[in-house]
Design a protein around this motif. Sequence first.
Motif, mmCIF file in Angstrom:
data_model
loop_
_atom_site.group_PDB
_atom_site.id
_atom_site.type_symbol
_atom_site.label_atom_id
_atom_site.label_comp_id
_atom_site.label_asym_id
_atom_site.label_seq_id
_atom_site.Cartn_x
_atom_site.Cartn_y
_atom_site.Cartn_z
ATOM 1 N N GLU A 108 0.810 -1.214 0.000
ATOM 2 C CA GLU A 108 0.000 0.000 0.000
ATOM 3 C C GLU A 108 0.846 1.267 0.000
ATOM 4 O O GLU A 108 0.370 2.334 -0.366
ATOM 5 C CB GLU A 108 -0.948 -0.007 1.201
ATOM 6 C CG GLU A 108 -0.223 -0.056 2.544
ATOM 7 C CD GLU A 108 -1.186 -0.067 3.712
ATOM 8 O OE1 GLU A 108 -0.734 0.165 4.844
ATOM 9 O OE2 GLU A 108 -2.386 -0.298 3.477
ATOM 10 N N ASN A 109 2.098 1.169 0.440
ATOM 11 C CA ASN A 109 2.964 2.344 0.468
ATOM 12 C C ASN A 109 3.766 2.513 -0.819
ATOM 13 O O ASN A 109 4.612 3.393 -0.913
ATOM 14 C CB ASN A 109 3.920 2.267 1.660
ATOM 15 C CG ASN A 109 3.198 2.450 2.989
ATOM 16 O OD1 ASN A 109 2.234 3.209 3.064
ATOM 17 N ND2 ASN A 109 3.647 1.750 4.014
ATOM 18 N N ASP A 110 3.552 1.644 -1.793
ATOM 19 C CA ASP A 110 4.247 1.727 -3.075
ATOM 20 C C ASP A 110 3.395 2.455 -4.108
ATOM 21 O O ASP A 110 2.157 2.385 -4.077
ATOM 22 C CB ASP A 110 4.588 0.330 -3.597
ATOM 23 C CG ASP A 110 5.684 -0.337 -2.775
ATOM 24 O OD1 ASP A 110 6.360 0.377 -2.021
ATOM 25 O OD2 ASP A 110 5.852 -1.556 -2.900
ATOM 26 N N VAL A 111 4.060 3.165 -4.993
ATOM 27 C CA VAL A 111 3.362 3.874 -6.069
ATOM 28 C C VAL A 111 4.075 3.614 -7.387
ATOM 29 O O VAL A 111 5.230 3.186 -7.414
ATOM 30 C CB VAL A 111 3.316 5.405 -5.800
ATOM 31 C CG1 VAL A 111 2.512 5.713 -4.559
ATOM 32 C CG2 VAL A 111 4.731 5.968 -5.692
ATOM 33 N N GLY A 152 10.367 -3.662 -10.630
ATOM 34 C CA GLY A 152 10.019 -3.639 -12.046
ATOM 35 C C GLY A 152 11.073 -3.006 -12.917
ATOM 36 O O GLY A 152 10.748 -2.345 -13.908
ATOM 37 N N SER A 153 12.346 -3.198 -12.575
ATOM 38 C CA SER A 153 13.427 -2.590 -13.358
ATOM 39 C C SER A 153 13.397 -3.044 -14.814
ATOM 40 O O SER A 153 13.624 -2.243 -15.722
ATOM 41 C CB SER A 153 14.794 -2.943 -12.745
ATOM 42 O OG SER A 153 14.958 -2.325 -11.499
ATOM 43 N N ILE A 154 13.143 -4.336 -15.043
ATOM 44 C CA ILE A 154 13.145 -4.862 -16.409
ATOM 45 C C ILE A 154 11.960 -4.312 -17.200
ATOM 46 O O ILE A 154 12.114 -3.778 -18.297
ATOM 47 C CB ILE A 154 13.112 -6.402 -16.401
ATOM 48 C CG1 ILE A 154 14.290 -6.962 -15.595
ATOM 49 C CG2 ILE A 154 13.138 -6.934 -17.836
ATOM 50 C CD1 ILE A 154 15.641 -6.566 -16.121
ATOM 51 N N SER A 155 10.758 -4.431 -16.645
ATOM 52 C CA SER A 155 9.566 -3.967 -17.363
ATOM 53 C C SER A 155 9.564 -2.458 -17.553
ATOM 54 O O SER A 155 8.944 -1.945 -18.492
ATOM 55 C CB SER A 155 8.296 -4.399 -16.613
ATOM 56 O OG SER A 155 8.250 -3.809 -15.324
ATOM 57 N N SER A 156 10.270 -1.732 -16.670
ATOM 58 C CA SER A 156 10.273 -0.267 -16.776
ATOM 59 C C SER A 156 10.931 0.222 -18.060
ATOM 60 O O SER A 156 10.652 1.332 -18.521
ATOM 61 C CB SER A 156 10.995 0.353 -15.566
ATOM 62 O OG SER A 156 12.395 0.097 -15.606
ATOM 63 N N LYS A 162 8.230 2.385 -12.752
ATOM 64 C CA LYS A 162 8.765 1.492 -11.738
ATOM 65 C C LYS A 162 7.863 1.550 -10.505
ATOM 66 O O LYS A 162 7.176 2.556 -10.271
ATOM 67 C CB LYS A 162 10.189 1.902 -11.349
ATOM 68 C CG LYS A 162 11.209 1.746 -12.459
ATOM 69 C CD LYS A 162 12.598 2.191 -12.008
ATOM 70 C CE LYS A 162 13.169 1.252 -10.980
ATOM 71 N NZ LYS A 162 14.548 1.651 -10.579
ATOM 72 N N THR A 163 7.871 0.492 -9.723
ATOM 73 C CA THR A 163 7.128 0.456 -8.472
ATOM 74 C C THR A 163 8.077 0.848 -7.347
ATOM 75 O O THR A 163 9.058 0.146 -7.079
ATOM 76 C CB THR A 163 6.561 -0.951 -8.202
ATOM 77 O OG1 THR A 163 5.717 -1.327 -9.300
ATOM 78 C CG2 THR A 163 5.758 -0.973 -6.916
ATOM 79 N N GLU A 164 7.800 1.978 -6.736
ATOM 80 C CA GLU A 164 8.722 2.536 -5.748
ATOM 81 C C GLU A 164 7.977 2.955 -4.480
ATOM 82 O O GLU A 164 6.775 3.258 -4.521
ATOM 83 C CB GLU A 164 9.442 3.761 -6.329
ATOM 84 C CG GLU A 164 10.302 3.461 -7.547
ATOM 85 C CD GLU A 164 11.569 2.697 -7.197
ATOM 86 O OE1 GLU A 164 11.894 2.610 -5.983
ATOM 87 O OE2 GLU A 164 12.226 2.189 -8.112
#
Length: 227
Positions: free
Chosen positions: A2-5, A204-208, A214-216
């Motif tokens: 929940e704290n990731d965006v 998500g480094s590869i998909s980015s 990215k999911t951060e």
Amino acid sequence: MENDVKAYVWELPVRIYHWVNAVAIVILMVTGIYIGKPFAGAGIPEEAYYSNLMGWVRYIHFFTAFVFTASFIYRMYWCFVGNKFAKFNPFRWVFWKDTFHTVKFYLFLKNKKPHFVGHNPLALLSYWIFNYLGSVIVILTGFFMYFEPQKETIWAKLFAWVPYLFGDSFMMRSWHHLTAWAFMIFIVLHVYLAFRDDYLERCGSISSMFTGYKTEPKKAVGEKNDK
């Protein structure tokens, strides 16, 4: 979590450069190896001009070199106009401090490496040394060798100063050859570290490099998302 965006990190021009550059390097390496030491010939014994295999390999190598150069010039331009993740500033003490801790992190040593949404400083440093500086070397030496037989043309004169940096024709070819192999080492390390980061941080480094996102952690991205 929940704290990731979702953070928009890699803009479209950066992603296009990444894949154009990757494909171009592979093509240039394969064709360059063939030009230096042909490992295949025509399937049927015949006069060379019927198949002209070497001619086609050279044409593909030279055409790809022009694409590689145009892509590199555009990426350098984007260093100035892109978002903060597309830029690089080594003239800060914090950059080198974070680089030191990032090295310790990859060596599994105790460290104080902060979280980086974009490239960490060690990755940035490796890009500028191996990729960008390497690109300058192969471009200058490559175009000098390409135009060398036509010494009276304006293009040959445009690169006439290059030997003052790299030496005679033999040294020029040596620089070109060794830098190309440095690219191969860089690619192996780059792929390993990209998959390692993706696995360890689940960001998500590869998909980015396809989507730009990215999911951060929200606190790392901040309230505003750079677009």
